[in-house]
Design a protein around this motif. Structure first.
Motif, PDB file in Angstrom:
ATOM      1  N   LEU A 511      -5.082  -4.504 -12.421  1.00 31.36           N
ATOM      2  CA  LEU A 511      -5.245  -5.234 -11.283  1.00 31.36           C
ATOM      3  C   LEU A 511      -4.317  -5.953 -10.732  1.00 31.36           C
ATOM      4  N   VAL A 512      -3.478  -6.370 -11.545  1.00 33.37           N
ATOM      5  CA  VAL A 512      -2.131  -7.063 -11.232  1.00 33.37           C
ATOM      6  C   VAL A 512      -1.550  -6.060 -10.156  1.00 33.37           C
ATOM      7  N   ALA A 513      -1.172  -4.974 -10.650  1.00 32.77           N
ATOM      8  CA  ALA A 513      -0.458  -3.778  -9.747  1.00 32.77           C
ATOM      9  C   ALA A 513      -1.230  -3.548  -8.512  1.00 32.77           C
ATOM     10  N   ALA A 514      -2.468  -3.552  -8.767  1.00 31.26           N
ATOM     11  CA  ALA A 514      -3.265  -3.328  -7.511  1.00 31.26           C
ATOM     12  C   ALA A 514      -3.293  -4.375  -6.416  1.00 31.26           C
ATOM     13  N   LEU A 515      -3.301  -5.619  -6.963  1.00 34.40           N
ATOM     14  CA  LEU A 515      -3.280  -6.640  -5.918  1.00 34.40           C
ATOM     15  C   LEU A 515      -1.705  -6.870  -5.168  1.00 34.40           C
ATOM     16  N   GLN A 516      -0.899  -6.474  -6.077  1.00 37.89           N
ATOM     17  CA  GLN A 516       0.610  -6.372  -5.474  1.00 37.89           C
ATOM     18  C   GLN A 516       0.982  -5.403  -4.388  1.00 37.89           C
ATOM     19  N   ALA A 517       0.120  -4.302  -4.621  1.00 36.37           N
ATOM     20  CA  ALA A 517       0.205  -3.103  -3.697  1.00 36.37           C
ATOM     21  C   ALA A 517      -0.642  -3.408  -2.655  1.00 36.37           C
TER      22      ALA A 517
END
Length: 568
Positions: A511-517
């Protein structure tokens, strides 16, 4: 160390602002007539493309574009977006738009579709001039911008519906144009600032704002090759800065003042790197520059400049965040120049800084109020602080002689309440509040102490939490979010987001990666949160406002104490 000639210079300075003033005439028209063959722009791209353009060439191209814009229905007062990197066409666009009395809306190539859409919608821009590389994001944004009737595309890419290739637009028009007459108070440029708790605000700058910038510009550049007491002498200055011409720093601290003095500026298109910075300065004999602290730190860490690259650098300005003793010393020893730090805001730029040629530059200080500007530090009651006391930096709408300071913006676009809140009283005769804290010494030197609100700087970019938080909230996994700075030795601060999850979502690395993207795709790359911490609830006031100050203090304490905490 320089003699201290500050007091005499500041006391003797008087503004000379004509009733009629036009940026296009001041920065190009007069030079195209008087020194037509003089170089205005040196263009240098990463791909190896290089070109030289004179003031006469700049004027002819601007005339053609002015005619093309009129043919497309652009008129005095219309807002026109300029979405271009450092290149010849960017300067052409600014001159052409000022000639017809339109308002330039500079937009960064780094903006995603959401960031573009908001600014285009809010400004009511009727036309955009954009580079091919920016077209995917701009095309996505156009669906939400009904006022945007046409796009002129710069570069080699197939145009879509309602898009006009740059060369086609210019080749169909005459190379002569009679500019409109503008008053010094007429609107010229609409620059959006980062919002702290809400959306970005558009600061509307008048034609005279360029005049207001000039004392700070020449002082921070050690008089830009002129004698401060005989500015009629010729200057051999050549300017370069990696600062984006879409921002106040690149536009008002580099492009426009350089052209105002009839000197060439290097348009270095491409990503910044220490190697490229040294190469550009050596190749073009750059004498004056504006380098933000992050760039200077990268150049310092890159080690000695490549052998054979002899520099002509004579003056250097830096702004955006405080420069430490190490960088200050490196500039003196490795570059051979004493660094002049500067402070200003989009609403009133270039108001405080150093000038080592006329007064001592003290490493880490903001400097002193530049000639023509009345600057103070006040407490919460609005009283001027005693020397050494911390208070808010304020700039008065009138100088020490009681004359209006031309550096000031006209107000926030369609936001009278925000304009009123920016001043302590009547905007024409009161203090303008910066939201920055500092202490003022008896000799007039300011020392920065941080922000009074929630904005912060990261790698030289001013970050407004509101826009990033709004973007995060658009993701289905986010119930609430707060963005604060996390102290970082390299960038000054990292963008960190505290996120409250919506029901049914797990806070993990995926989710961290998804939010950053998610943020990267919609805003500028420097705005995405480098760190995300999931939290059960945000600290709130009794009236329901997020207390970012609590989170910010927590990050400062963690950085100082190194206490363990869970984050992803």
């Amino acid at each position: 160390m320089a003699d201290d000639r500050y007091a005499a210079l500041h006391a003797a300075f008087r503004w000379q602002v004509p009733d009629d003033f036009n940026i296009a005439e001041a920065c190009c028209g007069r030079w195209a007539r008087d020194t037509p063959k003089a170089t205005a722009i040196w263009f240098d791209s990463e791909s190896g493309c290089r070109a030289q353009y004179s003031f006469a060439q700049l004027q002819r191209a601007a005339n053609r574009l002015s005619n093309a814009l009129l043919a497309q229905g652009v008129r005095r007062g219309h807002r026109v977006a300029v979405l271009l990197p450092q290149r010849f066409e960017t300067a052409v666009a600014h001159i052409a738009l000022q000639q017809i009395g339109a308002v330039v809306l500079p937009l960064s190539m780094l903006f995603g579709a959401d960031a573009l859409a908001y600014r285009l919608q809010d400004s009511g821009a009727v036309l955009a001039i954009a580079a091919c590389e920016a077209m995917p994001a701009l095309r996505e944004a156009r669906a939400a911008c009904p006022a945007l009737r046409r796009v002129i595309v710069v570069g080699e890419c197939p145009p879509a519906c309602d898009e006009l290739p740059w060369m086609d637009a210019l080749q169909a028009e005459a190379a002569s144009f009679r500019r409109v007459a503008t008053r010094a108070d007429d609107p010229a440029i609409l620059l959006y600032t980062s919002g702290t708790t809400g959306n970005p605000k558009g600061a509307l700058l008048p034609q005279r704002a360029l005049i207001g910038n000039l004392p700070g510009f020449v002082a921070s550049q050690d008089w830009f090759g002129f004698d401060p007491f005989d500015v009629q002498q010729p200057s051999d200055a050549i300017f370069w800065s990696p600062a984006d011409w879409a921002w106040t720093g690149g536009l008002m601290n580099a492009l426009l003042p350089t052209l105002y003095f009839g000197r060439p500026i290097v348009a270095g298109q491409g990503r910044f790197s220490p190697e490229r910075a040294f190469a550009l300065m050596a190749a073009y004999g750059v004498t004056h520059s504006f380098l933000f602290p992050t760039a200077l730190k990268a150049m310092m860490k890159a080690g000695p400049r490549p052998a054979g690259q002899r520099l002509r650098l004579r003056s250097l300005m830096s702004a955006g965040e405080a420069v430490g003793e190490a960088v200050f010393t490196w500039c003196r020893d490795a570059l051979g120049v004493t660094l002049n730090e500067m402070f200003g805001q989009t609403e009133m730029n270039y108001v405080v800084g150093n000038c080592r040629a006329l007064w001592p530059a003290r490493p880490g200080s903001m400097g002193r109020a530049y000639p023509g500007h009345r600057v103070a530090v006040i407490d919460e009651a609005g009283r001027e602080c005693a020397p050494g006391e911390i208070g808010e930096v304020v700039v008065h709408a009138r100088d020490r002689h009681g004359e209006p300071d031309p550096v000031f913006f006209l107000g926030y676009w369609n936001n009278a309440a925000a304009t009123r809140a920016k001043f302590s009283g009547d905007p024409s005769s009161s203090w303008c509040l910066t939201g920055d804290l500092a202490r003022l010494e008896a000799d007039g030197t300011f020392w920065y102490e941080g922000r009074a609100d929630d904005q912060f700087k990261s790698a030289g970019y001013r970050i407004g939490p509101g826009e990033i938080e709004n973007c995060l909230l658009k993701h289905p996994a986010v119930a609430n979010a707060a963005v604060v700075p996390k102290p970082d030795a390299e960038r000054g601060a990292l963008v960190k987001a505290y996120v409250v999850l919506a029901d049914g979502h797990a806070g993990d690395a995926v989710l961290v990666a998804a939010l950053q993207a998610h943020v990267k795709a919609r805003l500028a790359p420097y705005e995405y949160p480098k760190e995300i911490e999931f939290i059960a609830a945000l600290p709130m006031t009794s009236t329901g406002k997020v207390q970012r100050r609590v989170l910010r203090l927590q990050e400062q304490q963690r950085a100082q104490g190194g206490s363990a905490h869970r984050h992803l």
